[in-house]
Design a protein around this motif. Structure first.
Motif, PDB file in Angstrom:
ATOM      1  N   HIS A   1       0.841  -1.199   0.000  1.00 32.88           N
ATOM      2  CA  HIS A   1       0.000   0.000   0.000  1.00 32.88           C
ATOM      3  C   HIS A   1       0.883   1.258   0.000  1.00 32.88           C
ATOM      4  O   HIS A   1       1.510   1.553  -1.005  1.00 32.88           O
ATOM      5  CB  HIS A   1      -0.960  -0.039   1.176  1.00 32.88           C
ATOM      6  CG  HIS A   1      -2.146   0.865   1.026  1.00 32.88           C
ATOM      7  ND1 HIS A   1      -2.864   0.975  -0.141  1.00 32.88           N
ATOM      8  CD2 HIS A   1      -2.746   1.712   1.920  1.00 32.88           C
ATOM      9  CE1 HIS A   1      -3.851   1.846   0.036  1.00 32.88           C
ATOM     10  NE2 HIS A   1      -3.797   2.311   1.266  1.00 32.88           N
ATOM     11  N   GLY A   2       0.981   1.980   1.099  1.00 33.01           N
ATOM     12  CA  GLY A   2       1.762   3.213   1.130  1.00 33.01           C
ATOM     13  C   GLY A   2       3.218   3.029   1.496  1.00 33.01           C
ATOM     14  O   GLY A   2       3.906   4.014   1.773  1.00 33.01           O
TER      15      GLY A   2
ATOM     16  N   SER B   1       6.294   5.207   0.691  1.00 34.63           N
ATOM     17  CA  SER B   1       6.527   6.469   1.384  1.00 34.63           C
ATOM     18  C   SER B   1       6.892   6.252   2.854  1.00 34.63           C
ATOM     19  O   SER B   1       6.780   7.178   3.661  1.00 34.63           O
ATOM     20  CB  SER B   1       5.296   7.377   1.286  1.00 34.63           C
ATOM     21  OG  SER B   1       5.200   7.924  -0.009  1.00 34.63           O
TER      22      SER B   1
ATOM     23  N   ARG C   1       6.534   5.589  -6.363  1.00 40.46           N
ATOM     24  CA  ARG C   1       6.306   6.047  -4.997  1.00 40.46           C
ATOM     25  C   ARG C   1       5.038   6.889  -4.878  1.00 40.46           C
ATOM     26  O   ARG C   1       4.664   7.647  -5.787  1.00 40.46           O
ATOM     27  CB  ARG C   1       7.509   6.848  -4.474  1.00 40.46           C
ATOM     28  CG  ARG C   1       7.677   8.216  -5.114  1.00 40.46           C
ATOM     29  CD  ARG C   1       8.880   8.959  -4.515  1.00 40.46           C
ATOM     30  NE  ARG C   1       9.023  10.291  -5.113  1.00 40.46           N
ATOM     31  CZ  ARG C   1       8.682  11.426  -4.498  1.00 40.46           C
ATOM     32  NH1 ARG C   1       8.188  11.421  -3.278  1.00 40.46           N
ATOM     33  NH2 ARG C   1       8.840  12.586  -5.115  1.00 40.46           N
ATOM     34  N   TRP C   2       4.389   6.719  -3.741  1.00 36.01           N
ATOM     35  CA  TRP C   2       3.278   7.565  -3.349  1.00 36.01           C
ATOM     36  C   TRP C   2       3.835   8.929  -2.978  1.00 36.01           C
ATOM     37  O   TRP C   2       4.688   9.047  -2.100  1.00 36.01           O
ATOM     38  CB  TRP C   2       2.531   6.940  -2.176  1.00 36.01           C
ATOM     39  CG  TRP C   2       1.442   7.785  -1.615  1.00 36.01           C
ATOM     40  CD1 TRP C   2       1.488   8.545  -0.484  1.00 36.01           C
ATOM     41  CD2 TRP C   2       0.131   7.965  -2.162  1.00 36.01           C
ATOM     42  NE1 TRP C   2       0.286   9.195  -0.289  1.00 36.01           N
ATOM     43  CE2 TRP C   2      -0.570   8.849  -1.298  1.00 36.01           C
ATOM     44  CE3 TRP C   2      -0.521   7.463  -3.296  1.00 36.01           C
ATOM     45  CZ2 TRP C   2      -1.874   9.236  -1.537  1.00 36.01           C
ATOM     46  CZ3 TRP C   2      -1.831   7.860  -3.530  1.00 36.01           C
ATOM     47  CH2 TRP C   2      -2.496   8.733  -2.664  1.00 36.01           C
TER      48      TRP C   2
ATOM     49  N   ARG D   1       3.620  12.531  -1.418  1.00 37.22           N
ATOM     50  CA  ARG D   1       2.904  13.292  -0.401  1.00 37.22           C
ATOM     51  C   ARG D   1       2.645  14.722  -0.876  1.00 37.22           C
ATOM     52  O   ARG D   1       3.324  15.237  -1.764  1.00 37.22           O
ATOM     53  CB  ARG D   1       3.734  13.326   0.877  1.00 37.22           C
ATOM     54  CG  ARG D   1       4.022  11.959   1.460  1.00 37.22           C
ATOM     55  CD  ARG D   1       2.926  11.495   2.367  1.00 37.22           C
ATOM     56  NE  ARG D   1       2.929  12.329   3.566  1.00 37.22           N
ATOM     57  CZ  ARG D   1       1.897  12.430   4.395  1.00 37.22           C
ATOM     58  NH1 ARG D   1       0.797  11.780   4.148  1.00 37.22           N
ATOM     59  NH2 ARG D   1       1.968  13.191   5.468  1.00 37.22           N
TER      60      ARG D   1
ATOM     61  N   SER E   1       0.219  12.392  -5.260  1.00 40.95           N
ATOM     62  CA  SER E   1      -0.566  11.255  -5.728  1.00 40.95           C
ATOM     63  C   SER E   1      -1.977  11.353  -5.145  1.00 40.95           C
ATOM     64  O   SER E   1      -2.247  12.169  -4.253  1.00 40.95           O
ATOM     65  CB  SER E   1       0.090   9.949  -5.289  1.00 40.95           C
ATOM     66  OG  SER E   1       1.418   9.847  -5.772  1.00 40.95           O
TER      67      SER E   1
ATOM     68  N   HIS F   1      -5.989   9.037  -4.504  1.00 38.24           N
ATOM     69  CA  HIS F   1      -6.622   7.718  -4.456  1.00 38.24           C
ATOM     70  C   HIS F   1      -8.142   7.840  -4.568  1.00 38.24           C
ATOM     71  O   HIS F   1      -8.837   8.063  -3.585  1.00 38.24           O
ATOM     72  CB  HIS F   1      -6.229   6.937  -3.197  1.00 38.24           C
ATOM     73  CG  HIS F   1      -6.379   7.678  -1.902  1.00 38.24           C
ATOM     74  ND1 HIS F   1      -7.581   8.012  -1.347  1.00 38.24           N
ATOM     75  CD2 HIS F   1      -5.440   8.121  -1.045  1.00 38.24           C
ATOM     76  CE1 HIS F   1      -7.394   8.628  -0.206  1.00 38.24           C
ATOM     77  NE2 HIS F   1      -6.096   8.724   0.002  1.00 38.24           N
TER      78      HIS F   1
ATOM     79  N   TYR G   1      -4.565   3.534  -5.319  1.00 39.91           N
ATOM     80  CA  TYR G   1      -3.433   4.445  -5.440  1.00 39.91           C
ATOM     81  C   TYR G   1      -3.114   4.719  -6.911  1.00 39.91           C
ATOM     82  O   TYR G   1      -2.862   3.794  -7.685  1.00 39.91           O
ATOM     83  CB  TYR G   1      -2.212   3.850  -4.751  1.00 39.91           C
ATOM     84  CG  TYR G   1      -2.127   4.143  -3.266  1.00 39.91           C
ATOM     85  CD1 TYR G   1      -3.223   4.600  -2.551  1.00 39.91           C
ATOM     86  CD2 TYR G   1      -0.939   3.970  -2.577  1.00 39.91           C
ATOM     87  CE1 TYR G   1      -3.143   4.881  -1.207  1.00 39.91           C
ATOM     88  CE2 TYR G   1      -0.838   4.245  -1.219  1.00 39.91           C
ATOM     89  CZ  TYR G   1      -1.949   4.702  -0.539  1.00 39.91           C
ATOM     90  OH  TYR G   1      -1.855   4.979   0.802  1.00 39.91           O
TER      91      TYR G   1
ATOM     92  N   LEU H   1       1.300   7.920  -9.066  1.00 40.45           N
ATOM     93  CA  LEU H   1       2.589   7.752  -8.414  1.00 40.45           C
ATOM     94  C   LEU H   1       3.720   8.229  -9.325  1.00 40.45           C
ATOM     95  O   LEU H   1       3.564   8.286 -10.543  1.00 40.45           O
ATOM     96  CB  LEU H   1       2.804   6.285  -8.023  1.00 40.45           C
ATOM     97  CG  LEU H   1       2.078   5.829  -6.746  1.00 40.45           C
ATOM     98  CD1 LEU H   1       0.581   5.738  -6.941  1.00 40.45           C
ATOM     99  CD2 LEU H   1       2.624   4.492  -6.268  1.00 40.45           C
TER     100      LEU H   1
ATOM    101  N   LEU I   1       0.249  -2.404  -4.277  1.00 33.41           N
ATOM    102  CA  LEU I   1      -0.459  -1.196  -3.855  1.00 33.41           C
ATOM    103  C   LEU I   1      -1.848  -1.388  -3.258  1.00 33.41           C
ATOM    104  O   LEU I   1      -2.278  -0.560  -2.454  1.00 33.41           O
ATOM    105  CB  LEU I   1      -0.562  -0.224  -5.042  1.00 33.41           C
ATOM    106  CG  LEU I   1       0.767   0.280  -5.609  1.00 33.41           C
ATOM    107  CD1 LEU I   1       0.512   1.156  -6.822  1.00 33.41           C
ATOM    108  CD2 LEU I   1       1.563   1.028  -4.574  1.00 33.41           C
TER     109      LEU I   1
END
Length: 217
Positions: free
Chosen positions: A87-88, A91, A106-107, A109, A119, A121, A152, A155, A192
């Motif tokens: 999932h996250g 990050s 990458r997620w 922020r 990103s 969701h 997600y 990214l 993810l």
């Protein structure tokens, strides 16, 4: 030893839910939630066979992992060892530039140090299917028809990646499982899906997590 570190992810507890579904199959797995001291209380590079991260730094009223924790994870990666990012997890150490560049995708922020657009969701039911590629894991992964959850998207790609699974939703087609390599020849798999309990305890989701763990350790 497998070390699985998670945050509570806004009290949805995705890491804990996943761990409870797989724990019986991995008696050597150590699960830690909302406590970053694990990164420095064990010798990650020496004793950890696989590090699983299901956390985002500076969320859930938790502190950013400190320099010592980040250095321990970097040393683990420099030893050529593998990461499973759930999932996250891309990050987990986002304030550290080396980690942002390491994870493949990458997620991002909202306060991204590199200035990339955040990103996002959407929330929809979604189907995660095998990608059209020749990676050896693709045909082993289980396609998933999942209930409404965070998906997600948007990214940033930081390294060359294999895309193993995709989802197509109302806003486009997005990777949901990728593999990349660290500069030290370790493998990084980003998986993810998985915010709500209905997903993180879903049998197909669990089957894929176990497949990835078994392949990486």
């Amino acid at each position: 030893m497998i070390i699985f570190v998670a945050d509570d992810h806004y009290e949805s507890f995705p890491g804990r839910n996943t761990y409870e579904e797989i724990a019986a199959d991995y008696p050597d797995m150590k699960f830690i939630e909302n406590d970053w001291s694990i990164f420095t209380s064990v010798d990650l590079a020496g004793d950890c066979d696989l590090l699983i991260l299901n956390m985002i730094a500076d969320t859930c009223n938790l502190p950013v992992p400190d320099e010592a924790a980040a250095e321990a994870v970097k040393k683990y990666c420099e030893a050529g060892k593998n990461l499973l990012l759930l999932h996250g997890g891309s990050s987990a150490f986002w304030p550290y530039a080396w980690f942002r560049e390491l994870v493949g995708i990458r997620w991002v922020r909202g306060n991204d140090p590199d200035g990339f657009v955040a990103s996002f969701h959407p929330h929809e039911p979604y189907k995660v299917v095998r990608a059209k590629c020749r990676h050896r894991l693709v045909n082993k992964l289980v396609e998933m028809d999942l209930p409404k959850d965070e998906i997600y998207t948007g990214l940033e790609q930081t390294r060359p990646v294999w895309t193993l699974m995709n989802t197509t939703i109302s806003t486009g087609t997005f990777p949901q499982c990728t593999e990349s390599a660290t500069p030290w020849s370790g493998r990084v798999i980003n998986f993810l899906p998985g915010h709500d309990k209905s997903v993180t305890r879903h049998p197909d989701f669990i089957a894929n997590v176990k497949l990835l763990i078994d392949d990486l350790r």
